[in-house]
Design an enzyme around this catalytic site. Structure first.
Site, short mmCIF file in Angstrom:
data_model
loop_
_atom_site.label_atom_id
_atom_site.label_comp_id
_atom_site.label_asym_id
_atom_site.label_seq_id
_atom_site.Cartn_x
_atom_site.Cartn_y
_atom_site.Cartn_z
N LYS A 212 -22.97 -32.77 35.28
CA LYS A 212 -22.77 -31.82 36.37
C LYS A 212 -24.09 -31.24 36.89
O LYS A 212 -24.22 -30.99 38.09
CB LYS A 212 -21.84 -30.68 35.93
CG LYS A 212 -22.42 -29.72 34.91
CD LYS A 212 -21.44 -28.61 34.62
CE LYS A 212 -21.98 -27.65 33.56
NZ LYS A 212 -23.19 -26.95 34.00
N THR A 213 -25.08 -31.04 36.00
CA THR A 213 -26.36 -30.50 36.46
C THR A 213 -27.03 -31.49 37.40
O THR A 213 -27.59 -31.10 38.44
CB THR A 213 -27.28 -30.19 35.26
OG1 THR A 213 -26.62 -29.30 34.38
CG2 THR A 213 -28.57 -29.56 35.74
N ARG B 179 -20.49 -30.78 21.85
CA ARG B 179 -21.96 -30.64 21.80
C ARG B 179 -22.58 -31.87 21.13
O ARG B 179 -23.78 -32.12 21.25
CB ARG B 179 -22.38 -29.40 20.97
CG ARG B 179 -21.95 -28.02 21.49
CD ARG B 179 -22.20 -27.84 22.95
NE ARG B 179 -21.03 -28.22 23.73
CZ ARG B 179 -21.05 -28.54 25.02
NH1 ARG B 179 -22.20 -28.58 25.67
NH2 ARG B 179 -19.95 -28.87 25.67
N ASP C 237 -22.52 -22.78 39.63
CA ASP C 237 -22.36 -23.53 38.39
C ASP C 237 -21.55 -22.72 37.40
O ASP C 237 -21.52 -21.48 37.47
CB ASP C 237 -23.76 -23.85 37.82
CG ASP C 237 -23.71 -24.89 36.71
OD1 ASP C 237 -22.67 -25.54 36.54
OD2 ASP C 237 -24.72 -25.04 36.00
N GLU C 238 -20.89 -23.38 36.47
CA GLU C 238 -20.09 -22.72 35.41
C GLU C 238 -19.09 -21.72 36.02
O GLU C 238 -18.95 -20.59 35.55
CB GLU C 238 -21.02 -22.00 34.41
CG GLU C 238 -22.07 -22.87 33.77
CD GLU C 238 -21.52 -23.84 32.73
OE1 GLU C 238 -20.30 -23.89 32.58
OE2 GLU C 238 -22.32 -24.53 32.08
N GLN D 242 -13.77 -25.43 29.21
CA GLN D 242 -14.90 -24.76 28.56
C GLN D 242 -14.99 -23.29 28.95
O GLN D 242 -16.06 -22.68 28.87
CB GLN D 242 -16.21 -25.48 28.91
CG GLN D 242 -16.27 -26.90 28.39
CD GLN D 242 -17.62 -27.55 28.62
OE1 GLN D 242 -18.62 -27.21 27.98
NE2 GLN D 242 -17.67 -28.50 29.53
#
Length: 735
Positions: free
Chosen positions: A33-34, A601, A218-219, A249
């Site tokens: 996504k980044t 992770r 973002d997020e 998340q």
């Protein structure tokens, strides 16, 4: 730019090229996504010829913002005019520009959590409430919760449900008055106050609507109600709002994040274009299958199916151990084995836990085995006392109306200005309608102040006034170095030859380095700018992935990071998930999402550990494995059970109290029954008086079930009613 786009998969490319109108990018864990967000911004600038100054991009950490800025610079050469930052830094910048609209100076200071709790304590005492009966930390948290929901002090006071809510309402109102008097904002105000400004001053809102025609967030799953309203207001004119997030998340409900913001985005913006990024580039197939099988159990989520073209990889390993010491031993053993067999480095490993308190046993094991480690999210550098003292000086220089900081340092280093004198000075200041700093200039008018105290107070005032004059004439780095030197702080800690004193000396020197670094890197360095930057740092901003050490952190801190090998410890009912979440579906689903974050992770290997017994709050309790372990697809799991190994434990761990060894020598069955007998409260009956360490005294209203699932409902004396799993409640009886 062309090369960057060609590296994207088809769905990523579609998401990048959708620049007009509302866009929702559902980006699964490890789905790039980044990369998508940064390529999208670069594409808008270079291919669509959108001026950078019309783009506002927001993240939740400074580290993420800096990474985005760096990538965009590499793609388009320059990002001049583009606003990229955290929610709080962006709106702090707007607040400084618009401060006159609400009677604030542009040099306002930002209070961190400790400052907030200290001010709440002062407010409670001023209202005649005992901080022991009403802990400032609890009251501050309740005030913060109200702010995140945009509830005003007046609304809290208008319909208090309990005596505690009445105290909270009174403290909230007085706290806000104190903040204004001190020309200070807390963390929540940086979002709430812009909402108020936009509502009260449509022309200000229109100015920023015209400037920022394109918003990227973002997020998005971590946004709260106030952040949603800000985005909706800014996007109303052009509706070019692109949000990137993953509902699986969403793990910050406890601090106000509203999952509905992402789940109902298409309802708020019916013309939304939706893109699902489901290809995972991080983890093996087995890890993804485990994580997906877990999070599929949640009801409130958008359907996504993560997939990977990587190999299947190792199965997830689950270890059942005796207690937290055996757990730490097994973590150490596994790390050594991986380093030896696969030539891994220590920074390839992360140990994740639900609560910070769990790190102690892991730390002991790593330290005694000579394995270096770093803790992310412990006591942060800028929260150390000696650093807070220097920062308090800087805050007063930047904003002399900050009485909270002024009172912290007026007698540090010692000047002979004691509490009695300060009380007299404050009383006279209140009667005279002056702030504390200006009162010090007229100290001779304050009655009953000894001459030596008056001289010291005047000297302190002149010192601050001197640096107030210098702050715009010299750089922040030069100012801080000169101030620290003049107050004799380096000399003070040099003379303290203890280990603690030398540690403080090194910390102050590190602070000087940080200010100089800020001065060199900032385009427009200022004292207020430096104070703002450090006030908005998060735990993850201090994480350095290249350090040659094992990383220890809570799962919350780990979001956004990745490691080849991940250990998740403490996977027991009542700990992960926490006992307080077991009776609430939404909270339990958030705990499940948190475990999902922990699993995703990992790139190559996951080790899950749970202990049959665990020492918490000075009592050993029999444990059951987490329900989440039962929810993972069995086909990707490998189960191992450790029998107690006294020789191995004694070789790595030791306790001064030999009663531990005597108990450890006992048969497993006897130890288990001993601990179990201390866990369950036999004979608890309805109507019984009990005491809880947080909520105080109350009465048992209801008891349901038996054994490890037994629950009790307690109505406390302040009117609050709570339901507990009995074995985790730590209730004391009258006996």
């Amino acid at each position: 730019m062309i090369a960057a786009i060609e590296k994207l998969n088809p769905e990523q490319r579609k998401a990048v090229e959708a620049t007009e109108g509302p866009v929702l990018i559902l980006a699964g864990a490890g789905s790039g996504k980044t990369r998508v967000l940064t390529v999208k911004i670069a594409y808008m600038i270079q291919e669509r010829r959108i001026p950078p100054g019309e783009i506002l991009a927001m993240t939740f950490t400074k580290k993420a913002a800096e990474e985005m800025r760096s990538r965009i610079r590499k793609l388009v050469g320059s990002e001049n005019g583009l606003w990229i930052g955290t929610f709080h830094s962006v709106f702090a910048k707007i607040l400084r520009r618009e401060a006159p609209h609400f009677g604030y100076s542009t040099d306002f200071v930002i209070y961190d959590k400790e400052d907030q709790e200290r001010l709440v304590k002062q407010v409670l005492e001023g209202l005649g409430h005992s901080p022991k009966q009403h802990p400032p930390r609890m009251i501050a948290a309740l005030i913060s919760r109200s702010k995140n929901s945009l509830i005003t002090p007046q609304e809290v006071l208008s319909h208090p449900q309990t005596p505690v809510e009445k105290v909270v309402g009174e403290a909230y109102a007085a706290y806000q008055d104190a903040l204004r008097s001190n020309q200070a904002f807390d963390f929540d105000d940086l979002i709430n106050v812009p909402v108020e400004i936009f509502r009260a001053h449509p022309s200000v809102l229109q100015k920023y609507q015209s400037r920022f025609r394109y918003l990227l967030v973002d997020e998005y799953q971590d946004t709260n109600r106030a952040q949603y309203l800000l985005l909706a207001a800014l996007a109303k004119a052009h509706r070019n709002l692109c949000v990137v997030g993953d509902d699986d998340q969403s793990i910050y409900g406890w601090r106000g994040a509203d999952l509905r913001n992402i789940l109902e985005f298409e309802k708020d913006f019916p013309e939304t274009a939706v893109f699902r990024l489901e290809q995972n580039y991080r983890s093996t197939k087995n890890i993804l299958k485990a994580a997906s099988s877990l999070v599929d159990k949640n009801v409130h989520r958008k359907k996504k199916t993560l997939w990977s073209d990587r190999e299947s990889g190792e199965p997830l390993e689950m270890l059942e151990v005796e207690d937290e010491l055996e757990e730490a031993h097994r973590v150490v053993e596994k790390i050594r084995d991986e380093v030896f067999r696969k030539k891994r480095n220590f920074n390839h490993f992360a140990v994740l836990y639900r609560t910070n308190a769990q790190s102690r046993a892991i730390e002991d094991g790593l330290r005694k085995s000579g394995i270096s480690y770093v803790i992310v999210g412990g006591v942060r550098f800028y929260e150390r006392k000696e650093i807070k003292d220097v920062l308090a000086y800087l805050k007063v220089v930047a904003n002399p109306r900050d009485t909270l900081s002024l009172k912290r340092i007026i007698n540090f280093p010692v000047r002979g200005i004691g509490d009695t004198s300060m009380q007299k000075i404050e009383t006279w200041a209140a009667r005279s309608g002056l702030d504390l700093f200006n009162t010090l200039e007229r100290i001779d008018e304050v009655p009953d102040i000894p001459a030596r105290v008056a001289k010291s107070a005047r000297g302190f005032h002149d010192l601050i006034r001197k640096y107030m004059t210098l702050k715009d004439a010299i750089s922040p780095g030069e100012l801080v170095h000169a101030l620290v030197d003049e107050i004799g702080l380096i000399r003070l800690y040099k003379d303290d030859t203890s280990i603690e004193g030398q540690g403080k000396l090194e910390n102050v020197r590190e602070l000087l380095s940080a200010v100089h670094e800020y001065t060199k890197q900032s385009e427009d360095p200022s004292l207020s700018g430096f104070l703002e930057e450090i006030a908005l740092l998060t735990d993850i901003d201090n994480y350095h992935p290249k350090s040659a050490a094992v990383t220890l952190m809570t799962v919350h801190c780990a979001k956004g990071l990745e490691f080849p090998v991940v250990f998740v410890v403490g996977l027991e009912e009542g700990l992960f998930p926490l006992s307080r979440t077991l009776e609430n579906l939404n909270e339990l689903e958030e705990e499940r999402r948190l475990f999902y974050v922990a699993l995703t992770r990992a790139k190559e290997k996951v080790v899950l550990l749970w202990a049959r017994t665990r020492n918490t709050y000075n009592s050993d309790g029999y444990r059951m494995s987490s329900r989440f372990l039962d929810e993972i697809d069995r086909s990707v799991m490998q189960f191992n059970r450790d029998e107690p190994r006294r020789s191995a434990r004694k070789a790595v761990f030791s306790r001064e109290d030999d009663s531990f060894d005597r108990e450890f020598d006992a048969p497993v069955e006897r130890r288990a029954s001993f601990r179990k007998s201390n866990t369950f409260r036999s004979g608890m009956v309805r109507g019984q008086r009990v005491e809880h360490e947080t909520f105080g005294w109350g009465q048992v209203e209801e008891i349901e079930g038996s054994g490890p699932r037994q629950t009790c409902t307690v109505r406390f004396d302040d009117g609050i009613e709570k339901k507990f799993l009995v074995r985790f409640a730590r209730l004391k009886t009258m006996e």
